[in-house]
Design an enzyme around this catalytic site. Structure first.
Site, PDB file in Angstrom:
ATOM      1  N   ASN A  10      34.345  24.283  25.226  1.00 28.84           N
ATOM      2  CA  ASN A  10      33.534  24.355  26.445  1.00 28.84           C
ATOM      3  C   ASN A  10      32.787  23.030  26.570  1.00 28.84           C
ATOM      4  O   ASN A  10      31.841  22.770  25.835  1.00 28.84           O
ATOM      5  CB  ASN A  10      32.564  25.539  26.308  1.00 28.84           C
ATOM      6  CG  ASN A  10      31.545  25.591  27.435  1.00 28.84           C
ATOM      7  OD1 ASN A  10      31.655  24.868  28.426  1.00 28.84           O
ATOM      8  ND2 ASN A  10      30.559  26.456  27.285  1.00 28.84           N
ATOM      9  N   TRP A  11      33.242  22.217  27.508  1.00 26.38           N
ATOM     10  CA  TRP A  11      32.663  20.866  27.635  1.00 26.38           C
ATOM     11  C   TRP A  11      31.284  20.882  28.289  1.00 26.38           C
ATOM     12  O   TRP A  11      30.608  19.859  28.330  1.00 26.38           O
ATOM     13  CB  TRP A  11      33.608  19.961  28.428  1.00 26.38           C
ATOM     14  CG  TRP A  11      34.939  19.710  27.765  1.00 26.38           C
ATOM     15  CD1 TRP A  11      35.432  20.323  26.631  1.00 26.38           C
ATOM     16  CD2 TRP A  11      35.947  18.776  28.172  1.00 26.38           C
ATOM     17  NE1 TRP A  11      36.680  19.830  26.331  1.00 26.38           N
ATOM     18  CE2 TRP A  11      37.022  18.878  27.257  1.00 26.38           C
ATOM     19  CE3 TRP A  11      36.051  17.870  29.240  1.00 26.38           C
ATOM     20  CZ2 TRP A  11      38.184  18.097  27.367  1.00 26.38           C
ATOM     21  CZ3 TRP A  11      37.209  17.091  29.351  1.00 26.38           C
ATOM     22  CH2 TRP A  11      38.252  17.208  28.416  1.00 26.38           C
ATOM     23  N   LYS A  12      30.898  22.008  28.843  1.00 26.03           N
ATOM     24  CA  LYS A  12      29.604  22.125  29.525  1.00 26.03           C
ATOM     25  C   LYS A  12      29.438  20.998  30.552  1.00 26.03           C
ATOM     26  O   LYS A  12      30.419  20.581  31.166  1.00 26.03           O
ATOM     27  CB  LYS A  12      28.469  22.184  28.497  1.00 26.03           C
ATOM     28  CG  LYS A  12      28.692  23.315  27.481  1.00 26.03           C
ATOM     29  CD  LYS A  12      27.508  23.598  26.602  1.00 26.03           C
ATOM     30  CE  LYS A  12      27.849  24.741  25.651  1.00 26.03           C
ATOM     31  NZ  LYS A  12      26.750  25.095  24.767  1.00 26.03           N
ATOM     32  N   HIS A  95      28.681  33.076  30.032  1.00 30.19           N
ATOM     33  CA  HIS A  95      28.133  32.260  28.954  1.00 30.19           C
ATOM     34  C   HIS A  95      26.612  32.418  28.930  1.00 30.19           C
ATOM     35  O   HIS A  95      25.979  32.549  29.985  1.00 30.19           O
ATOM     36  CB  HIS A  95      28.511  30.789  29.165  1.00 30.19           C
ATOM     37  CG  HIS A  95      28.143  29.931  27.988  1.00 30.19           C
ATOM     38  ND1 HIS A  95      26.876  29.426  27.826  1.00 30.19           N
ATOM     39  CD2 HIS A  95      28.861  29.551  26.909  1.00 30.19           C
ATOM     40  CE1 HIS A  95      26.838  28.751  26.682  1.00 30.19           C
ATOM     41  NE2 HIS A  95      28.028  28.806  26.113  1.00 30.19           N
ATOM     42  N   GLU A  97      24.283  30.396  28.640  1.00 31.87           N
ATOM     43  CA  GLU A  97      23.540  29.449  29.483  1.00 31.87           C
ATOM     44  C   GLU A  97      23.552  29.896  30.942  1.00 31.87           C
ATOM     45  O   GLU A  97      22.564  29.702  31.657  1.00 31.87           O
ATOM     46  CB  GLU A  97      24.117  28.034  29.305  1.00 31.87           C
ATOM     47  CG  GLU A  97      23.679  27.450  27.960  1.00 31.87           C
ATOM     48  CD  GLU A  97      24.647  26.462  27.345  1.00 31.87           C
ATOM     49  OE1 GLU A  97      25.510  25.926  28.055  1.00 31.87           O
ATOM     50  OE2 GLU A  97      24.536  26.241  26.116  1.00 31.87           O
ATOM     51  N   GLU A 167      28.656  35.071  20.880  1.00 35.37           N
ATOM     52  CA  GLU A 167      27.890  33.843  20.717  1.00 35.37           C
ATOM     53  C   GLU A 167      26.408  34.171  20.583  1.00 35.37           C
ATOM     54  O   GLU A 167      25.706  34.311  21.599  1.00 35.37           O
ATOM     55  CB  GLU A 167      28.081  32.937  21.931  1.00 35.37           C
ATOM     56  CG  GLU A 167      29.513  32.527  22.159  1.00 35.37           C
ATOM     57  CD  GLU A 167      29.596  31.213  22.909  1.00 35.37           C
ATOM     58  OE1 GLU A 167      30.122  30.257  22.343  1.00 35.37           O
ATOM     59  OE2 GLU A 167      29.099  31.138  24.042  1.00 35.37           O
ATOM     60  N   GLY A 173      24.163  25.409  19.907  1.00 37.21           N
ATOM     61  CA  GLY A 173      23.576  24.080  20.009  1.00 37.21           C
ATOM     62  C   GLY A 173      22.447  23.815  19.027  1.00 37.21           C
ATOM     63  O   GLY A 173      21.719  22.833  19.169  1.00 37.21           O
ATOM     64  N   SER A 213      27.508  26.586  17.166  1.00 39.99           N
ATOM     65  CA  SER A 213      27.477  25.575  16.108  1.00 39.99           C
ATOM     66  C   SER A 213      28.713  25.600  15.206  1.00 39.99           C
ATOM     67  O   SER A 213      28.622  25.363  14.000  1.00 39.99           O
ATOM     68  CB  SER A 213      26.197  25.685  15.287  1.00 39.99           C
ATOM     69  OG  SER A 213      25.065  25.440  16.123  1.00 39.99           O
TER      70      SER A 213
HETATM   71  P1  PGA Z   1      27.765  24.847  20.398  1.00 40.39           P
HETATM   72  O1  PGA Z   1      27.976  25.681  21.753  1.00 40.39           O
HETATM   73  O2  PGA Z   1      29.103  24.795  19.708  1.00 40.39           O
HETATM   74  O3  PGA Z   1      27.287  23.498  20.853  1.00 40.39           O
HETATM   75  O4  PGA Z   1      26.755  25.590  19.588  1.00 40.39           O
HETATM   76  C1  PGA Z   1      28.784  26.824  21.759  1.00 40.39           C
HETATM   77  C2  PGA Z   1      28.857  27.408  23.144  1.00 40.39           C
HETATM   78  O5  PGA Z   1      27.849  27.382  23.866  1.00 40.39           O
HETATM   79  O6  PGA Z   1      29.926  27.903  23.560  1.00 40.39           O
END
Ligand code: PGA
Length: 253
Positions: A10-12, A95, A97, A167, A173, A213
């Site tokens: 997931n490149w966000k 997700h 976020e 998740e 993150g 992570s």
């Molecule tokens: P991260 O993000 O690997 O940077 O912890 C995972 C995600 O949000 O899918």
């Protein structure tokens, strides 16, 4: 049951089109491991560029979100037919976020999941608890509610074709991944829950990814858990070497 490992990046909100093309090309060039499904999810603006860079490879293309309507007056939104037109086969839905920063509800997640399936995209549905919820021993309650809401309206055949991602929000993150045991505990609980709601066949076919992570170093031990079928990777997917390291580690389990 053997579930094919699945590693999704997931490149966000990262990468211009030029950067995206370079990363996608480097992933395609470096991909060795057979037998693992690999997907990248760039931002909308880079989808067609990345689709072009992936052509002829076995790396799949996903988007990071979608709207449930096919078209209309929804400024800023993108529909399932638009994602398919851009070359996507998958879409990330719910997700944390999106839930936390953009106010997405379980109801919206369920609608998006439904729209993706109806339109021929595979949804990667994300669930997970906050740190406070974990500390209050509410992890299973929260995760089961999110899974229940997302899968409620799906037939067994539809439910077994989606991908789930567990998740924990405290692990995203932060550099502090769930331990393999913590991940396994929740993955197993999700699988048992799905067995009750949609039957044993769905439950044993369903792929459940871990996210939060994930790095090349911790992937092997996560993947060694019986109910962990792959990973949804954020930070470590932004460079080809670390993403490919995770793909490789997932195949060696
Ligand atoms: P991260 O993000 O690997 O940077 O912890 C995972 C995600 O949000 O899918």
């Amino acid at each position: 049951v053997s579930r094919r490992p699945f590693i999704a990046g997931n490149w966000k909100m990262h990468k211009t089109t030029g950067e995206a093309r370079a990363l996608a090309s480097a992933i395609v060039a470096g991909l060795a491991s057979e037998g693992i499904d690999v997907l990248v999810a760039p931002p909308y603006t880079a989808l067609t560029t990345v689709a072009d860079a992936l052509r002829g490879s076995r790396v799949a293309l996903g988007a990071q979100d979608v709207h449930w309507e096919r078209q209309g007056a929804y400024t800023g939104a993108i529909s399932v037919p638009m994602l398919k037109d851009a070359g996507c086969t998958h879409v990330i839905v719910g997700h944390s976020e999106r839930r936390e920063l953009f106010g997405e509800t379980d109801e919206a997640v369920a609608r998006k999941t439904r729209a993706a399936i109806d339109g021929g995209l595979v949804p990667i549905v994300c669930v997970g608890e906050t740190l406070v919820e974990r500390e209050q021993a509410r992890t299973m309650e929260v995760v089961e509610r999110e899974v229940e809401r997302a899968l409620r309206a799906l037939s067994p055949a539809e439910a077994s074709a989606i991908v789930l991602a567990y998740e924990p929000m405290w692990a995203i993150g932060t550099g502090c991944a769930a331990t393999p045991e913590q991940a396994q505990e929740v993955h197993r609980a999700i699988r048992r829950f799905v067995a009750r709601s949609h039957g044993d066949d769905v439950s044993s076919a369903l792929r459940i990814l871990y996210g939060g992570s994930v790095k090349p170093d911790n992937m092997r031990s996560l993947m060694a858990q019986p109910d962990v079928d792959g990973a949804l990777v954020g930070g470590a997917c932004l460079e080809a070497a670390s993403f490919l390291g995770i793909v490789q580690a997932s195949g060696a389990a």
